[in-house]
Design a protein around this motif. Structure first.
Motif, PDB file in Angstrom:
ATOM      1  N   HIS A   6      54.886  48.438  76.576  1.00  0.00           N
ATOM      2  CA  HIS A   6      55.283  47.431  77.564  1.00  0.00           C
ATOM      3  C   HIS A   6      56.733  47.717  77.945  1.00  0.00           C
ATOM      4  CE1 HIS A   6      55.165  43.649  79.720  1.00  0.00           C
ATOM      5  NE2 HIS A   6      56.263  43.231  79.089  1.00  0.00           N
ATOM      6  N   HIS A   7      57.028  47.738  79.242  1.00  0.00           N
ATOM      7  CA  HIS A   7      58.371  48.097  79.716  1.00  0.00           C
ATOM      8  C   HIS A   7      58.813  49.439  79.127  1.00  0.00           C
ATOM      9  CE1 HIS A   7      58.663  44.372  81.715  1.00  0.00           C
ATOM     10  NE2 HIS A   7      59.231  43.638  80.775  1.00  0.00           N
ATOM     11  N   ALA A  64      53.172  34.085  73.787  1.00  0.00           N
ATOM     12  CA  ALA A  64      53.800  34.529  75.030  1.00  0.00           C
ATOM     13  C   ALA A  64      55.303  34.270  74.985  1.00  0.00           C
ATOM     14  CB  ALA A  64      53.167  33.816  76.218  1.00  0.00           C
ATOM     15  N   CYS A  65      56.075  35.320  74.756  1.00  0.00           N
ATOM     16  CA  CYS A  65      57.537  35.238  74.713  1.00  0.00           C
ATOM     17  C   CYS A  65      58.097  36.363  75.570  1.00  0.00           C
ATOM     18  CB  CYS A  65      58.048  35.345  73.287  1.00  0.00           C
ATOM     19  SG  CYS A  65      57.372  34.123  72.140  1.00  0.00           S
ATOM     20  N   GLU A  66      57.839  36.293  76.849  1.00  0.00           N
ATOM     21  CA  GLU A  66      58.185  37.404  77.742  1.00  0.00           C
ATOM     22  C   GLU A  66      59.685  37.680  77.746  1.00  0.00           C
ATOM     23  OE1 GLU A  66      56.375  40.418  79.819  1.00  0.00           O
ATOM     24  OE2 GLU A  66      55.436  38.673  78.871  1.00  0.00           O
ATOM     25  N   GLU A  67      60.491  36.653  77.516  1.00  0.00           N
ATOM     26  CA  GLU A  67      61.942  36.859  77.486  1.00  0.00           C
ATOM     27  C   GLU A  67      62.338  37.814  76.360  1.00  0.00           C
ATOM     28  OE1 GLU A  67      66.103  34.243  77.229  1.00  0.00           O
ATOM     29  OE2 GLU A  67      64.145  33.259  77.043  1.00  0.00           O
ATOM     30  N   ARG A  75      53.975  38.796  72.506  1.00  0.00           N
ATOM     31  CA  ARG A  75      53.189  38.748  73.736  1.00  0.00           C
ATOM     32  C   ARG A  75      51.749  38.426  73.343  1.00  0.00           C
ATOM     33  NH1 ARG A  75      51.605  43.076  78.419  1.00  0.00           N
ATOM     34  NH2 ARG A  75      51.918  41.694  80.179  1.00  0.00           N
ATOM     35  N   LEU A 135      60.421  40.287  75.113  1.00  0.00           N
ATOM     36  CA  LEU A 135      60.048  41.635  75.510  1.00  0.00           C
ATOM     37  C   LEU A 135      60.957  42.183  76.601  1.00  0.00           C
ATOM     38  CD1 LEU A 135      57.502  40.742  73.876  1.00  0.00           C
ATOM     39  CD2 LEU A 135      56.204  42.283  75.328  1.00  0.00           C
ATOM     40  N   ASP A 136      61.380  41.319  77.529  1.00  0.00           N
ATOM     41  CA  ASP A 136      62.327  41.756  78.560  1.00  0.00           C
ATOM     42  C   ASP A 136      63.639  42.202  77.924  1.00  0.00           C
ATOM     43  OD1 ASP A 136      60.483  41.173  80.507  1.00  0.00           O
ATOM     44  OD2 ASP A 136      61.392  39.258  81.071  1.00  0.00           O
ATOM     45  N   CYS A 143      58.846  32.025  69.176  1.00  0.00           N
ATOM     46  CA  CYS A 143      59.543  33.122  69.832  1.00  0.00           C
ATOM     47  C   CYS A 143      60.814  33.420  69.023  1.00  0.00           C
ATOM     48  CB  CYS A 143      59.929  32.753  71.258  1.00  0.00           C
ATOM     49  SG  CYS A 143      58.516  32.461  72.357  1.00  0.00           S
TER      50      CYS A 143
END
Length: 268
Positions: free
Chosen positions: A217-218, A186-189, A178, A191-192, A150
């Motif tokens: 995404h978002h 998976a590194c959702e932080e 992601r 992308l957020d 990440c």
């Protein structure tokens, strides 16, 4: 290894029109009077055995030289194929470009961050401003062992905060943050964080040689460029052009390296 770029939660949007012939390469005007034009190419894998890595790199250099008005090129990871001795060699190839360029570290670029900075003159995490209004973030997503990582969110947040007053910010990360492709993580932080900055216009990925489309995404845009080297992937090795018009519109085209045909076009 069999590789398949299936998405888990989101659709991949792409087209394959191939309408622009080679003699017109560099003359496509998707925005009148573009104020910024850059090229993204990924996954050259210089030095990979049983591949024509020297000729594939020369074909890309030749194609870039036929493009008009290019401000710079970003090589979005996997510059070499594992062996550190190839890094100075591929730098000499890139140095033959007639425009500036910036490298991004990929998982097959298996050298230390200290050696990376010594060779390229910039750290593996690097950001810069072009033309006083456009921010570019080159984020590292691997290490010397080639592990998928990440992005450093502390560093990324600092850079995005510093660029919050700019009109457009573009991010380059070799490995998708992601797991919507087989080789993403998976590194959702991450992308957020990207999703929280309105001026981030697009994030560019490499790594997935057989993915060359667009995802959302978002309400943010994520783009892939396939590959221009290596032993597997899309049957149309190529590169991505992005232009910014005077009205602020960003247009991107995926082009075939072989004949300059346009494989897809998207307006962001």
């Amino acid at each position: 290894m069999q590789r398949r770029p299936f998405l888990k939660n989101i659709s991949l949007i792409a087209t394959a029109t191939a309408v622009i012939p080679f003699p017109l390469i560099g003359k496509t005007k998707t925005n009148m009077e573009p104020i910024l034009k850059f090229i993204v190419a990924s996954d050259g894998h210089y030095g990979q055995r049983e591949t024509a890595f020297e000729s594939s790199h020369q074909k890309l250099i030749d194609a870039i030289h036929l493009e008009e008005g290019v401000d710079f090129v970003v090589f979005n990871g996997d510059l070499i194929h594992d062996e550190p001795a190839f890094m100075p060699q591929v730098k000499r190839v890139y140095d033959s470009l007639n425009v500036p360029y910036y490298p991004v570290k990929g998982n097959h670029d298996q050298i230390s961050e200290e050696d990376w900075e010594s060779i390229w003159g910039i750290p593996a995490n690097h950001a810069f401003v072009h033309g006083d209004a456009f921010g570019f973030v080159l984020a590292n997503s691997s290490n010397q062992q080639g592990e998928y990582l990440c992005v450093d969110t502390i560093w990324l947040k600092e850079r995005l905060a510093a660029f919050k007053g700019l009109s457009h910010v573009f991010i380059f990360i070799h490995i998708s943050q992601r797991d919507w492709t087989k080789h993403g993580i998976a590194c959702e932080e991450v992308l957020d964080l990207i999703g929280s900055y309105p001026n981030v216009r697009a994030t560019f990925h490499g790594h997935d040689h057989d993915v060359d489309g667009i995802m959302y995404h978002h309400k943010k845009t994520y783009l892939w460029s396939g590959h221009f080297g290596g032993s597997w992937g899309s049957p149309h090795p190529g590169y991505r052009i992005c232009t910014l018009g005077e009205d602020g519109t960003v247009t991107t085209q995926l082009k075939s390296m072989k004949d300059g045909s346009v494989l897809s076009t998207h307006v962001l």
